[in-house]
Design an enzyme around this catalytic site. Structure first.
Site, PDB file in Angstrom:
ATOM      1  CG  HIS A  12      -3.632   7.320  -0.297  1.00 45.06           C
ATOM      2  ND1 HIS A  12      -3.418   6.029   0.157  1.00 45.06           N
ATOM      3  CD2 HIS A  12      -2.653   8.074   0.232  1.00 45.06           C
ATOM      4  CE1 HIS A  12      -2.358   6.021   0.949  1.00 45.06           C
ATOM      5  NE2 HIS A  12      -1.872   7.235   1.000  1.00 45.06           N
ATOM      6  NE  ARG A  20     -18.182  -1.030  -1.089  1.00 44.21           N
ATOM      7  CZ  ARG A  20     -19.394  -0.599  -1.469  1.00 44.21           C
ATOM      8  NH1 ARG A  20     -19.780  -0.695  -2.701  1.00 44.21           N
ATOM      9  NH2 ARG A  20     -20.181  -0.071  -0.576  1.00 44.21           N
ATOM     10  NE  ARG A  47       3.159   1.229   1.272  1.00 44.54           N
ATOM     11  CZ  ARG A  47       3.948   1.223   2.344  1.00 44.54           C
ATOM     12  NH1 ARG A  47       4.404   0.104   2.849  1.00 44.54           N
ATOM     13  NH2 ARG A  47       4.259   2.339   2.943  1.00 44.54           N
ATOM     14  NE  ARG A  51       0.116  -1.179   2.759  1.00 42.56           N
ATOM     15  CZ  ARG A  51       0.783  -0.731   3.827  1.00 42.56           C
ATOM     16  NH1 ARG A  51       0.608   0.508   4.219  1.00 42.56           N
ATOM     17  NH2 ARG A  51       1.611  -1.491   4.491  1.00 42.56           N
ATOM     18  CG  HIS A  52      -1.327   2.084  -2.267  1.00 44.69           C
ATOM     19  ND1 HIS A  52      -0.159   1.989  -2.950  1.00 44.69           N
ATOM     20  CD2 HIS A  52      -1.026   2.576  -1.038  1.00 44.69           C
ATOM     21  CE1 HIS A  52       0.834   2.402  -2.176  1.00 44.69           C
ATOM     22  NE2 HIS A  52       0.341   2.752  -1.000  1.00 44.69           N
ATOM     23  CD  GLU A  72       6.663   7.489  -3.446  1.00 49.53           C
ATOM     24  OE1 GLU A  72       6.029   6.718  -2.706  1.00 49.53           O
ATOM     25  OE2 GLU A  72       6.528   8.707  -3.420  1.00 49.53           O
ATOM     26  CB  THR A 102       2.196   6.529   5.214  1.00 48.26           C
ATOM     27  OG1 THR A 102       2.842   7.173   4.102  1.00 48.26           O
ATOM     28  CG2 THR A 102       2.492   7.308   6.483  1.00 48.26           C
ATOM     29  CB  THR A 103       7.137   5.922   3.453  1.00 50.07           C
ATOM     30  OG1 THR A 103       6.476   5.343   2.331  1.00 50.07           O
ATOM     31  CG2 THR A 103       8.585   5.551   3.426  1.00 50.07           C
ATOM     32  CD  GLU A 153      10.357  12.525  -2.332  1.00 53.94           C
ATOM     33  OE1 GLU A 153      10.548  11.881  -3.378  1.00 53.94           O
ATOM     34  OE2 GLU A 153       9.255  12.607  -1.778  1.00 53.94           O
ATOM     35  CG  HIS A 196       5.799  11.462   4.016  1.00 53.58           C
ATOM     36  ND1 HIS A 196       4.969  11.498   5.106  1.00 53.58           N
ATOM     37  CD2 HIS A 196       5.735  10.204   3.540  1.00 53.58           C
ATOM     38  CE1 HIS A 196       4.443  10.309   5.277  1.00 53.58           C
ATOM     39  NE2 HIS A 196       4.874   9.497   4.336  1.00 53.58           N
ATOM     40  N   GLY A 197       3.539  14.330   3.740  1.00 56.26           N
ATOM     41  CA  GLY A 197       2.713  15.082   4.678  1.00 56.26           C
ATOM     42  C   GLY A 197       2.478  16.528   4.278  1.00 56.26           C
ATOM     43  CG  HIS A 219      -3.367  11.671   2.772  1.00 62.96           C
ATOM     44  ND1 HIS A 219      -3.871  12.642   3.603  1.00 62.96           N
ATOM     45  CD2 HIS A 219      -4.150  10.591   2.940  1.00 62.96           C
ATOM     46  CE1 HIS A 219      -4.907  12.152   4.253  1.00 62.96           C
ATOM     47  NE2 HIS A 219      -5.102  10.906   3.870  1.00 62.96           N
TER      48      HIS A 219
HETATM   49  N1  PXP Z   1       7.391  11.014  -1.159  1.00 61.92           N
HETATM   50  C1  PXP Z   1       7.590   9.737  -0.755  1.00 61.92           C
HETATM   51  C2  PXP Z   1       8.931   9.145  -0.934  1.00 61.92           C
HETATM   52  C3  PXP Z   1       6.538   8.971  -0.206  1.00 61.92           C
HETATM   53  O1  PXP Z   1       6.764   7.709   0.197  1.00 61.92           O
HETATM   54  C4  PXP Z   1       5.263   9.560  -0.101  1.00 61.92           C
HETATM   55  C5  PXP Z   1       4.123   8.745   0.426  1.00 61.92           C
HETATM   56  O2  PXP Z   1       3.886   7.690  -0.443  1.00 61.92           O
HETATM   57  C6  PXP Z   1       5.099  10.868  -0.548  1.00 61.92           C
HETATM   58  C7  PXP Z   1       6.181  11.593  -1.044  1.00 61.92           C
HETATM   59  C8  PXP Z   1       3.765  11.573  -0.492  1.00 61.92           C
HETATM   60  O3  PXP Z   1       3.357  11.734   0.818  1.00 61.92           O
HETATM   61  P1  PXP Z   1       1.884  12.244   1.125  1.00 61.92           P
HETATM   62  O4  PXP Z   1       0.934  11.208   0.613  1.00 61.92           O
HETATM   63  O5  PXP Z   1       1.859  12.395   2.600  1.00 61.92           O
HETATM   64  O6  PXP Z   1       1.722  13.548   0.379  1.00 61.92           O
END
Ligand code: PXP
Length: 243
Positions: A12, A20, A47, A51-52, A72, A102-103, A153, A196-197, A219
């Site tokens: 991110h 920009r 991706r 996109r990033h 990833e 997001t995933t 994971e 994730h999250g 994030h």
């Molecule tokens: N692990 C995997 C496999 C992911 O796809 C992501 C998001 O790209 C993350 C971890 C990290 O998630 P977050 O950005 O919500 O911390």
């Protein structure tokens, strides 16, 4: 004491750069700073739609980072080719939908068994450790072991969402699912990671799951980096304007 590896996902930072279509903030700089700050791993998701982060970011990060690089990626021939060329230390196979923010869910290893098995073989043959990002589901874990993955994971998104809703019952339910899955994965010989999250507030209870060796967090770290750095950034600009 057990030490959990932290993989810092810098995607991110690139999202802000790309908003920009310019050169700053550079995710490569973010990766170097995270590395210097003690991150055990830099994680990035190249991706299909770029996109990033993109290949330039991946190649420079691989060159500059002294800790591990975790790529990833979707299970596609294009991405397998990039991984074999750049040789990150680890690949995490993830599902990818063009329209998602997001995933969203874990990889369906059962439904894509042949494709995943072929990818795992090819990547491991190139000397890359292979991790698969799955929901905390015992059937998916079994399939991950059968296709030859080194690690799983566990998707912590449902736990994180329950935590954000302050739904204590669901938090406990999702934690139990994660705990059971972590145990099951370890029992079939897989290394166990999660992500994730995850945030400053919800990470502790996931980190307490004894089988977990690595957490990948993006994030929340990038969000906090923006906010914690805001005061210094504004003060510097005021000084430059006013002498
Ligand atoms: N692990 C995997 C496999 C992911 O796809 C992501 C998001 O790209 C993350 C971890 C990290 O998630 P977050 O950005 O919500 O911390």
């Amino acid at each position: 004491m057990r030490r959990i590896r932290l993989g810092v996902n810098i995607d991110h930072v690139a999202t802000v750069r790309n908003a920009r279509r310019t050169f700053e903030p550079d995710p490569v700089h973010a990766a170097v700073i995270a590395d210097l700050a003690g991150a055990d791993q830099i994680t990035l998701h190249v991706r299909e739609d770029r996109r990033h982060v993109n290949e330039r970011d991946l190649k420079l990060i691989k060159e500059l980072i002294h800790s591990r690089v975790n790529l990833e990626m979707a299970v596609t021939d294009e991405m397998i080719g990039i991984a074999k060329e750049v040789k990150p230390h680890q690949v995490t196979l993830v599902p990818e939908k063009r329209e998602e923010v997001t995933t969203e869910g874990g990889l369906d290893v059962i439904g894509n068994r042949e494709k995943v098995e072929r990818a795992v073989k090819e990547l491991k043959g190139a000397g890359i450790t292979v991790n698969v990002f799955i929901d905390p589901d015992e059937e998916q874990i079994k399939a991950a072991a059968e296709v030859g993955a080194d690690a799983v994971e566990l998707h912590t998104g449902a736990y994180a969402e329950a935590f954000a809703r302050n739904d204590e019952e669901d938090v406990e339910k999702e934690l139990e699912r994660l705990k059971r899955a972590a145990k099951a994965a370890k029992e079939v010989g897989l290394k166990v990671y999660a992500g994730h999250g995850l945030t400053y507030k919800n990470v502790k209870r996931v980190a307490e799951i004894p089988e977990i060796e690595e957490l990948n967090i993006g994030h929340s770290i990038v969000a906090n980096a923006i906010l914690l750095g805001m005061k210094e950034a504004v003060e510097k600009m005021i000084k430059l304007i006013n002498g």
